[in-house]
Scaffold this motif. Structure first.
Motif, mmCIF file in Angstrom:
data_model
loop_
_atom_site.group_PDB
_atom_site.id
_atom_site.type_symbol
_atom_site.label_atom_id
_atom_site.label_comp_id
_atom_site.label_asym_id
_atom_site.label_seq_id
_atom_site.Cartn_x
_atom_site.Cartn_y
_atom_site.Cartn_z
ATOM 1 N N CYS A 85 -0.724 -26.313 -9.579
ATOM 2 C CA CYS A 85 -0.434 -25.271 -10.733
ATOM 3 C C CYS A 85 -0.223 -26.191 -12.010
ATOM 4 O O CYS A 85 0.095 -25.395 -13.071
ATOM 5 N N ASN A 87 -1.978 -29.528 -14.479
ATOM 6 C CA ASN A 87 -2.801 -30.457 -14.820
ATOM 7 C C ASN A 87 -2.565 -31.746 -15.035
ATOM 8 O O ASN A 87 -3.439 -32.684 -14.861
ATOM 9 N N THR A 137 5.383 -30.946 -23.307
ATOM 10 C CA THR A 137 4.744 -32.146 -23.097
ATOM 11 C C THR A 137 5.381 -33.394 -23.625
ATOM 12 O O THR A 137 5.203 -34.585 -23.027
ATOM 13 N N GLU A 171 3.896 -22.069 -18.829
ATOM 14 C CA GLU A 171 2.832 -22.253 -19.996
ATOM 15 C C GLU A 171 1.486 -22.084 -19.605
ATOM 16 O O GLU A 171 0.418 -21.272 -20.126
ATOM 17 N N GLN A 172 0.995 -22.988 -18.479
ATOM 18 C CA GLN A 172 -0.227 -23.145 -17.943
ATOM 19 C C GLN A 172 -0.552 -21.655 -17.364
ATOM 20 O O GLN A 172 -1.927 -21.364 -17.468
ATOM 21 N N THR A 173 0.247 -21.067 -16.529
ATOM 22 C CA THR A 173 -0.263 -19.751 -15.819
ATOM 23 C C THR A 173 -0.241 -18.614 -16.758
ATOM 24 O O THR A 173 -1.081 -17.892 -16.847
ATOM 25 N N SER A 174 0.790 -18.484 -17.679
ATOM 26 C CA SER A 174 0.667 -17.448 -18.853
ATOM 27 C C SER A 174 -0.236 -17.635 -19.740
ATOM 28 O O SER A 174 -0.617 -16.563 -20.653
ATOM 29 N N GLN A 175 -0.609 -18.920 -20.016
ATOM 30 C CA GLN A 175 -1.211 -19.291 -21.334
ATOM 31 C C GLN A 175 -0.697 -18.832 -22.595
ATOM 32 O O GLN A 175 -1.145 -18.563 -23.684
ATOM 33 N N ILE A 176 0.659 -19.020 -22.523
ATOM 34 C CA ILE A 176 1.610 -18.831 -23.854
ATOM 35 C C ILE A 176 2.551 -19.730 -23.766
ATOM 36 O O ILE A 176 3.238 -20.185 -22.842
ATOM 37 N N LYS A 177 2.955 -20.164 -25.078
ATOM 38 C CA LYS A 177 3.864 -21.468 -25.089
ATOM 39 C C LYS A 177 5.123 -20.752 -24.630
ATOM 40 O O LYS A 177 5.647 -19.521 -24.968
ATOM 41 N N TYR A 181 6.973 -17.000 -24.713
ATOM 42 C CA TYR A 181 6.875 -16.292 -23.425
ATOM 43 C C TYR A 181 8.428 -15.723 -23.278
ATOM 44 O O TYR A 181 8.594 -14.624 -23.003
#
Length: 340
Positions: A85, A87, A137, A171-177, A181
């Motif tokens: 989940c 990258n 990050t 962040e990666q799952t929702s595509q929201i910072k 979120y």
């Protein structure tokens, strides 16, 4: 309950040179609310019921709720593996680490601030200036290329890096910072319009500065002691009233359905003694096999925070301080005087 509880808490605040705001409520009424000290010492602006305080690791609960929301929606499971989940590269991390391990501090990964090895948070920023730490990050270089500290699931090891990873998963799952979120899916649903993840160099009005006191009577603010913007492991700002709103929304299944609220509140791992456990983002204390309290806490330079929900009496306690310590002593006095 003593009739002079407000006077007693005030006395304790004065004795301990407390700076912050305290709120105690049950399901029927406010038991005590009291502010003491300055939100801004230079300008002599007093702390108040509406002051926004940093709560450090107290907001790991927000991260855990967000993960549970994504599980409830079927976008993740607690058994989802980290490698599946995110990258980002973690060359030395065990491939069997799951979201459950990260939530319960049992992943065994290295921490960027290991409380078993370090006691000065400011050491972190010598090679990695805190003013560069504004996104999740930005934390990764502090730990992503280090070896595992423990075997996966070996034991409880309080771990801030694990919650940074959970924030990145959100962040990666929702595509929201992450901060956006939390604002949309937790703060707005809980009536927390004044709460947020703010940057130290652009704090909104009514925000308390954090103070670090020295033995000789001098002090400094914590602006050079912490990341410029908090992450999924800590660093949000709240008012005591809005933290009270959060407990209400959470306990009443307004943020998660009943099943996932209970999964978050399940005592999964023993922390350090027979009565202390950890769920998902929340500490759980038992008294003779009965839940005494669910609680969260946070300590940073210039920040101390304790908050708890006591299910037997339906009492909520919120203690926000803009000094490095003080919240714990007030919490113990409240438990002694009110929760009899």
């Amino acid at each position: 309950m003593k009739t002079n509880i407000v006077d007693h808490i005030t006395d304790v605040m004065i004795e301990n040179d407390f700076s912050g705001t305290v709120l105690v409520k049950n399901d029927k009424k406010t038991l005590t609310v009291k502010s003491y000290g300055y939100a801004n010492r230079s300008e002599q602006i007093l702390n108040s019921l509406d002051t926004r305080f940093g709560i450090a690791s107290g907001c790991k609960l927000f991260t855990a709720i967000a993960i549970c929301q994504l599980v409830e929606k079927g976008l993740l499971s607690f058994d989802t593996k980290l490698k599946d989940c995110l990258n980002d590269s973690f060359p030395f991390f065990d491939k069997e680490i799951t979201i459950h391990h990260l939530l319960t501090h049992t992943a065994g990964i290295p921490d960027y601030f290991d409380e078993e090895l370090m006691d000065d948070f400011e050491e972190l920023w010598i090679k990695n200036p805190m003013y560069h730490i504004r996104n999740l990050t930005d934390f990764l270089p502090l730990f992503q290329n280090q070896p595992m500290k423990l075997q996966v699931g070996e034991r409880f090891h309080y771990n801030n890096a694990g919650y940074i990873l959970l924030g990145l998963i959100i962040e990666q799952t929702s595509q929201i910072k992450f901060a956006d979120y939390i604002k949309e899916n937790i703060f707005k649903k809980s009536g927390m319009a004044d709460s947020g993840y703010f940057e130290f160099d652009s704090l909104p009005p009514g925000t308390a500065l954090g103070y670090i006191d020295f033995p000789n009577g001098t002090w400094k603010t914590n602006i050079y002691s912490l990341p410029a913007k908090g992450g999924a492991d800590g660093g949000a700002f709240v008012t005591v009233n809005e933290m009270d709103n959060l407990w209400d929304a959470f306990i009443n299944n307004q943020l998660l359905n009943g099943k996932y609220t209970q999964q978050l509140l399940t005592p999964y791992i023993n922390t350090n003694d027979d009565s202390s456990f950890y769920g998902y983002g929340v500490w759980i204390e038992k008294n003779e096999n009965e839940i005494f309290k669910y609680h969260i806490m946070g300590y940073d330079p210039g920040v101390s925070f304790h908050s708890a929900f006591y299910p037997k009496s339906l009492t909520k306690v919120i203690i926000c301080s803009n000094k490095s310590d003080g919240a714990y002593g007030i919490m113990k006095e409240i438990e002694k005087e009110i929760l009899k």
